[in-house]
Design a protein around this motif. Sequence first.
Motif, short mmCIF file in Angstrom:
data_model
loop_
_atom_site.label_atom_id
_atom_site.label_comp_id
_atom_site.label_asym_id
_atom_site.label_seq_id
_atom_site.Cartn_x
_atom_site.Cartn_y
_atom_site.Cartn_z
N GLU A 20 0.92 -1.67 -0.31
CA GLU A 20 0.61 0.28 -0.31
C GLU A 20 0.95 1.21 -0.42
O GLU A 20 1.67 1.39 0.62
N THR A 21 1.38 2.35 -0.76
CA THR A 21 1.29 3.48 -1.07
C THR A 21 0.36 3.95 -0.60
O THR A 21 -0.78 4.36 0.17
N TYR A 22 0.81 5.82 0.28
CA TYR A 22 0.15 6.44 0.74
C TYR A 22 -0.08 7.79 1.08
O TYR A 22 1.66 7.81 0.01
N ASP A 23 -0.03 8.94 0.88
CA ASP A 23 -0.07 9.71 0.73
C ASP A 23 1.24 10.45 2.04
O ASP A 23 0.60 10.98 3.05
N PRO A 24 1.93 10.90 1.53
CA PRO A 24 3.74 11.39 3.13
C PRO A 24 2.62 12.95 3.31
O PRO A 24 3.46 13.56 5.02
N GLU A 25 1.65 13.20 2.81
CA GLU A 25 1.21 14.60 3.60
C GLU A 25 -0.14 14.24 4.55
O GLU A 25 -0.39 15.27 4.75
N ALA A 26 -0.53 13.25 4.44
CA ALA A 26 -1.38 13.53 5.15
C ALA A 26 -1.00 13.16 6.81
O ALA A 26 0.42 12.89 6.77
N THR A 27 -1.95 13.68 7.05
CA THR A 27 -1.61 13.96 8.70
C THR A 27 -2.40 13.41 9.72
O THR A 27 -1.91 12.37 11.02
N ASN A 28 -3.39 11.66 9.38
CA ASN A 28 -3.48 11.06 10.39
C ASN A 28 -3.85 9.70 9.21
O ASN A 28 -3.78 8.96 8.76
N LEU A 29 -3.11 8.96 9.91
CA LEU A 29 -2.05 7.50 9.55
C LEU A 29 -2.74 6.58 9.90
O LEU A 29 -2.06 5.45 10.27
N ALA A 30 -3.73 6.73 10.68
CA ALA A 30 -4.46 5.97 11.79
C ALA A 30 -5.45 3.95 10.29
O ALA A 30 -4.34 3.66 10.94
N GLN A 31 -5.22 4.93 10.30
CA GLN A 31 -6.27 4.24 8.92
C GLN A 31 -5.18 3.21 8.02
O GLN A 31 -5.09 2.26 8.20
N LEU A 32 -3.85 3.76 8.23
CA LEU A 32 -2.75 2.98 7.31
C LEU A 32 -2.40 1.78 7.78
O LEU A 32 -2.73 0.42 8.56
N ALA A 33 -2.32 2.22 9.48
CA ALA A 33 -1.95 1.00 10.24
C ALA A 33 -3.20 0.06 10.44
O ALA A 33 -2.57 -1.42 10.77
N GLN A 34 -4.01 0.65 10.65
CA GLN A 34 -5.06 -1.07 10.40
C GLN A 34 -4.80 -1.26 9.84
O GLN A 34 -5.48 -2.90 9.33
N GLN A 35 -5.01 -0.77 8.08
CA GLN A 35 -5.14 -1.90 7.35
C GLN A 35 -3.92 -2.85 7.32
O GLN A 35 -4.23 -4.04 7.05
N VAL A 36 -2.64 -2.16 7.90
CA VAL A 36 -1.32 -3.61 8.06
C VAL A 36 -2.39 -4.23 9.00
O VAL A 36 -2.03 -5.53 8.70
N THR A 37 -1.64 -4.14 10.00
CA THR A 37 -3.28 -5.07 11.00
C THR A 37 -4.36 -6.05 10.65
O THR A 37 -4.22 -7.03 10.73
N GLY A 38 -5.30 -5.56 9.60
CA GLY A 38 -5.60 -6.52 9.18
C GLY A 38 -5.57 -7.43 8.14
O GLY A 38 -6.44 -8.49 8.15
N ALA A 39 -4.14 -6.37 7.49
CA ALA A 39 -3.34 -8.42 6.72
C ALA A 39 -2.99 -9.13 7.22
O ALA A 39 -2.73 -10.86 6.75
N ASN A 40 -2.98 -9.06 9.33
CA ASN A 40 -2.07 -10.74 9.64
C ASN A 40 -0.60 -10.03 9.70
O ASN A 40 -0.72 -11.63 9.17
#
Length: 423
Positions: free
Chosen positions: A216-236
């Motif tokens: 997964e790529t993400y916007d480096p300017e994003a201020t909230n990266l919690a959703q990205l961490a949740q995606q990682v957790t969901g991938a187990n």
Amino acid sequence: MRTSFFRRSVIVLSATVLVVTACGDNGGGGGGGDGEVVGEGDGVLQLGYVLPETGQLAFLGPPQIQSTKFAIKTINDAGGVLGEPIPEPAAGDEAGQEGVAVQSAGRVLASGVDAIIGAAASGMSLAFIDRVTGAGVVQCSASNTAPTFTDYDDGGFYFRTAPSDSLQGPILANVIREDGHDRVAIVARADDYGRGLLESTRQALEEAGATVDLAETYDPEATNLAQLAQQVTGANPDAVVVIAFEEGTQIMQRLIETGVGPQQVGVYGADGLRSEELASLVSPNNPGVIAGMKGTAPASAENAEYVSQLKEFAPDLVELQYAPQAYDCVTIIALAAEQARSDDPAVFAPEIVGVTKDGEKCTSFEDCKRLLEDGADIDYDGVSGPLDFVDVGEPGRATIEVYAYNEQGKLETLRTEESVGEG
């Protein structure tokens, strides 16, 4: 597309025309035979830099800036280039913002430079490379690692002393597999650096039998990266790769909060996260929270003499990452100008690849310059290690450092590995 070998040959022919013309204008002089300067230069090699003094990669600014200035001092102490000292470099801040980087490059170009050192970030270089190389000015980056530059149509004016991430990705994948991980999640900046290293690492992991469940790529300017961490957790996953710059500290914090930090799974970074300050940035009160995290980064040769001299020149330096590569950018430009007997970029750019390989070994500007004066073909081995440029103006092989953070959150080098590109 990066300029082809054929196109570089055209540049060489164009440079030859300039040399012949200059020789005719000077009654048969030039070409190095009598020491006269050839081409359209003014006889003084003018350098500038566009490097991060502020912004996300500000920690990479001081080592590259100070090493650039140290290289200039070393060259001037050895008599300068074409018998003249290199002036103080024109300075520009890339600032982690494309607009600012472009403006800085414009100001540096307007000062009349023959070559620019930088940018540090691949994305910042891509923002102004066309403006620099299109003006017929050489650009050399010490830390651009995005594979994009290998095939970029730069007219033969762009070079880099840092290796492509196509050489780093397989080493990073090998470290992950050696640690016994099979299910991997990769998160990366949505820029050329992030996407390039993501793809290189994913391909190597899959070829080695691992499963990449999230890329997964993400916007480096994003201020909230919690959703990205949740995606990682969901991938187990049993391992997580974070390809980031300074914003990676926030990602690390979120991963730890969601239970996929270094204490629970394998966590890996790359050169953008390799910092003496990472642990204190992630958790000022508990730097050991990142203990066990590993990563890879382009390494420099063990060069105690260079490090000692640089620290004497710039005593306040803490971070040294990519400092040797910046020193080598300056040195190969200076040697190419000496070889060409010209500070005209159109004349000396075609000489840059040649001074790094297939000649008599030398390890300093002074020694290499002496060999050139004796008519020798040189092979400059830099303070970052052997360069051995391929035709497209970048290292064809790389020494990659494997690093880790210990129980106190201190950065340690575990080992280095060689990586060689195809062809």
